[in-house]
Design a protein around this motif. Structure first.
Motif, short mmCIF file in Angstrom:
data_model
loop_
_atom_site.label_atom_id
_atom_site.label_comp_id
_atom_site.label_asym_id
_atom_site.label_seq_id
_atom_site.Cartn_x
_atom_site.Cartn_y
_atom_site.Cartn_z
N GLY A 62 20.21 65.59 42.93
CA GLY A 62 21.42 65.78 43.72
C GLY A 62 22.69 65.42 42.97
N GLU A 63 22.58 65.22 41.66
CA GLU A 63 23.77 64.87 40.89
C GLU A 63 24.44 66.13 40.36
N GLU A 64 25.79 66.14 40.38
CA GLU A 64 26.51 67.29 39.87
C GLU A 64 26.30 67.41 38.38
N PRO A 118 18.33 65.21 28.21
CA PRO A 118 19.03 65.91 27.13
C PRO A 118 20.42 65.34 26.84
N LEU A 119 21.14 64.95 27.90
CA LEU A 119 22.49 64.42 27.67
C LEU A 119 22.72 63.23 28.60
N ASP A 120 22.46 62.06 28.06
CA ASP A 120 22.58 60.83 28.83
C ASP A 120 24.02 60.32 28.77
N GLY A 121 24.54 59.94 29.93
CA GLY A 121 25.92 59.43 29.98
C GLY A 121 26.93 60.54 30.12
N SER A 122 26.55 61.59 30.87
CA SER A 122 27.39 62.79 30.86
C SER A 122 28.76 62.59 31.51
N SER A 123 28.96 61.45 32.22
CA SER A 123 30.32 61.21 32.73
C SER A 123 31.28 60.97 31.56
N VAL A 211 26.39 45.99 32.12
CA VAL A 211 25.99 46.36 33.47
C VAL A 211 27.22 46.90 34.21
N ASN A 212 27.00 47.77 35.19
CA ASN A 212 28.13 48.24 36.00
C ASN A 212 28.42 47.18 37.07
N GLN A 213 29.26 46.21 36.67
CA GLN A 213 29.50 45.06 37.55
C GLN A 213 30.27 45.44 38.81
N ARG A 243 30.13 44.37 27.78
CA ARG A 243 30.44 45.67 27.18
C ARG A 243 29.72 46.71 28.01
N TYR A 244 30.40 47.76 28.49
CA TYR A 244 29.72 48.78 29.28
C TYR A 244 30.36 50.13 28.98
N SER A 245 29.53 51.08 28.53
CA SER A 245 30.10 52.36 28.11
C SER A 245 29.88 53.48 29.11
N GLY A 246 28.92 53.30 30.04
CA GLY A 246 28.58 54.41 30.95
C GLY A 246 27.49 55.30 30.37
N ALA A 247 27.00 54.95 29.19
CA ALA A 247 25.87 55.69 28.59
C ALA A 247 24.82 54.66 28.17
N PHE A 248 23.64 54.76 28.77
CA PHE A 248 22.55 53.82 28.51
C PHE A 248 22.26 53.75 27.00
N ILE A 261 21.71 42.12 26.45
CA ILE A 261 20.92 42.76 27.51
C ILE A 261 21.71 43.87 28.21
N TYR A 262 21.02 44.96 28.53
CA TYR A 262 21.53 46.02 29.40
C TYR A 262 20.70 45.95 30.67
N PHE A 263 21.33 46.06 31.83
CA PHE A 263 20.51 46.18 33.03
C PHE A 263 21.12 47.10 34.06
N TYR A 264 20.22 47.73 34.83
CA TYR A 264 20.62 48.54 35.98
C TYR A 264 19.70 48.12 37.11
N PRO A 265 20.15 47.16 37.96
CA PRO A 265 19.26 46.59 38.98
C PRO A 265 19.07 47.51 40.18
N LYS A 277 19.16 53.38 39.32
CA LYS A 277 19.54 54.76 39.03
C LYS A 277 18.74 55.38 37.88
N LEU A 278 18.25 54.54 36.99
CA LEU A 278 17.65 55.08 35.77
C LEU A 278 16.24 55.60 36.00
N ARG A 279 15.93 56.66 35.28
CA ARG A 279 14.64 57.33 35.46
C ARG A 279 13.58 56.70 34.57
N LEU A 280 12.42 56.48 35.18
CA LEU A 280 11.34 55.77 34.47
C LEU A 280 10.85 56.54 33.24
N TYR A 282 11.96 59.27 31.48
CA TYR A 282 12.76 59.74 30.34
C TYR A 282 13.97 58.88 30.05
N GLU A 283 14.06 57.69 30.64
CA GLU A 283 15.09 56.73 30.23
C GLU A 283 14.45 55.36 29.96
N CYS A 284 13.86 54.74 31.02
CA CYS A 284 13.36 53.36 30.88
C CYS A 284 12.18 53.25 29.91
P1 AFP Z 1 24.64 60.37 33.76
O1 AFP Z 1 23.99 60.94 32.53
O2 AFP Z 1 24.28 61.10 35.01
O3 AFP Z 1 26.10 60.15 33.55
O4 AFP Z 1 23.98 58.92 33.99
C1 AFP Z 1 24.03 58.01 32.95
C2 AFP Z 1 23.21 56.81 33.31
O5 AFP Z 1 21.93 57.21 33.71
C3 AFP Z 1 23.16 55.82 32.15
O6 AFP Z 1 23.28 56.44 30.91
C4 AFP Z 1 24.31 54.89 32.41
O7 AFP Z 1 24.13 53.59 31.89
C5 AFP Z 1 24.37 54.86 33.91
O8 AFP Z 1 23.82 56.11 34.36
C6 AFP Z 1 25.76 54.77 34.40
O9 AFP Z 1 25.72 54.74 35.79
P2 AFP Z 1 26.93 54.11 36.64
O10 AFP Z 1 28.04 55.11 36.57
O11 AFP Z 1 26.39 53.91 38.00
O12 AFP Z 1 27.32 52.82 35.97
#
Ligand code: AFP
Length: 337
Positions: A62-64, A118-123, A211-213, A243-248, A261-265, A277-280, A282-284
């Motif tokens: 459901g993500e754009e 294929p493209l992690d962190g697409s924001s 982490v996305n605090q 430090r948080y970039s928005g790309a795992f 440490i990186y975490f997404y609780p 949010k992270l997929r088991l 193909y990410e974790c």
């Molecule tokens: P997208 O690839 O959909 O942008 O997701 C990236 C991600 O799975 C991971 O790479 C980031 O650490 C995390 O999501 C960022 O998510 P938040 O925007 O919720 O912090």
């Protein structure tokens, strides 16, 4: 030209002890490296060829989708068409696996599936930020029933190879095939990935947390208390920088090199994402394998990520990954709440 290091292909030929036969590994990683080159080049040009922004579609979760998400996915689908060792491709961007026309049992030796984000962190695409590609390679065991992907849902310890490509100021390819972690940097002058570090070890502890605090109010109490601890400044063991970039991939890469440490609780509450949010698959799991092979750890807060079995290819899982010290600390806080 001044290169004394091996290029990727030479390095792969010199490999002896991997969880995957060297010939197969060479073919599959060769394709991934090619995908990495194509995606890096498209990312660099996207703003001038109309490649940025949303495509108008949504993915299975459901993500754009960004245009570059779709483009990168298509690169993988096309590049693995002629790659005989791979009979199935599973992607974050596709609802159903892609099974190539060849059959999984036509080979004398093993057939594989590649699982990919294929493209992690697409924001980050539209702001020229770092991005990545994550890949995992698993052996197909249900070779006579290629449409049945049950054999790919097992624990991450069944991966035979995993890694990522990081698109930052430099493009780098990092992989493990069960015999340590090796890193390559793309040299655009010769269009090759050149060996940078071999058998890299992650520091046992580090100065950073990622982490996305902004989501703290939604987390379980264990994750909230972990951040309170990391930022409490009582002594040098409780004084971390964020430090948080928005790309795992980019945040994990920092942990791999500098430690931390990186975490997404998981979240609590009725509309919360209890598994984060992270997929088991193909990410974790793939980055978990890289972390462990580098002497680090990857946990879901309760135990080893590489032991978690998926119910579905698109399952999510909470993740705490990085240096052994900080991941153990996270597990202690998680055990309390
Ligand atoms: P997208 O690839 O959909 O942008 O997701 C990236 C991600 O799975 C991971 O790479 C980031 O650490 C995390 O999501 C960022 O998510 P938040 O925007 O919720 O912090």
């Amino acid at each position: 030209m001044g290169h004394q290091s091996l290029i990727l292909l030479e390095h792969l030929h010199a490999q002896k002890k991997t969880a995957m036969p060297a010939d197969d590994l060479t073919l599959v990683l060769g394709r991934i490296a090619l995908a990495g080159k194509l995606i890096a080049s498209q990312l660099a040009r996207a703003s001038i060829v109309g490649g940025l922004g949303y495509s108008g579609d949504t993915n299975v979760q459901g993500e754009e989708q960004k245009k570059l998400d779709e483009w990168s996915n298509e690169v993988f689908v096309r590049l693995f068409e002629p790659c005989e060792p791979v009979c199935s491709l599973i992607s974050e961007e596709m609802e159903a696996p892609k099974h190539y026309e060849r059959s999984c049992h036509s080979r004398d030796h093993a057939s594989y599936a590649i699982l990919v984000d294929p493209l992690d962190g697409s924001s980050n695409t539209d702001v020229n930020g770092s991005l990545g590609t994550i890949f995992s390679i698993r052996k197909r065991t249900l070779r006579h029933r290629r449409d049945d992907v049950k054999d790919l849902l097992g624990p991450g310890s069944q991966q035979v190879a995993a890694g990522y490509v990081l698109y930052g100021p430099a493009t780098q390819l990092i992989y493990t095939a069960g015999a340590g972690v090796d890193m390559f940097t793309f040299d655009p002058q010769i269009s090759e990935f050149v060996l940078w570090k071999e058998n890299l070890k992650m520091p046992a502890r580090g100065p950073y947390y990622s982490v996305n605090q902004g989501n703290i109010a939604k987390w379980n109490p264990g994750a909230q208390n972990l951040v309170r601890h990391l930022t409490s400044r009582k002594n040098k063991n409780t004084s971390y920088s964020m430090r948080y970039s928005g790309a795992f991939v980019a945040d994990f890469h920092r942990c791999l090199i500098d430690g931390g440490i990186y975490f997404y609780p998981g979240e609590i509450g009725a509309d919360g994402k209890s598994k984060g949010k992270l997929r088991l698959l193909y990410e974790c799991a793939p980055l978990g394998m890289v972390a462990e092979q580098a002497g680090g750890r990857a946990s879901n807060g309760k135990g080893r990520i590489l032991e978690v079995v998926a119910k579905d290819i698109h399952d999510r899982e909470p993740v705490y990954i990085g240096s052994a010290t900080e991941v153990a600390m996270a597990e202690e806080f998680r055990a309390e709440g």
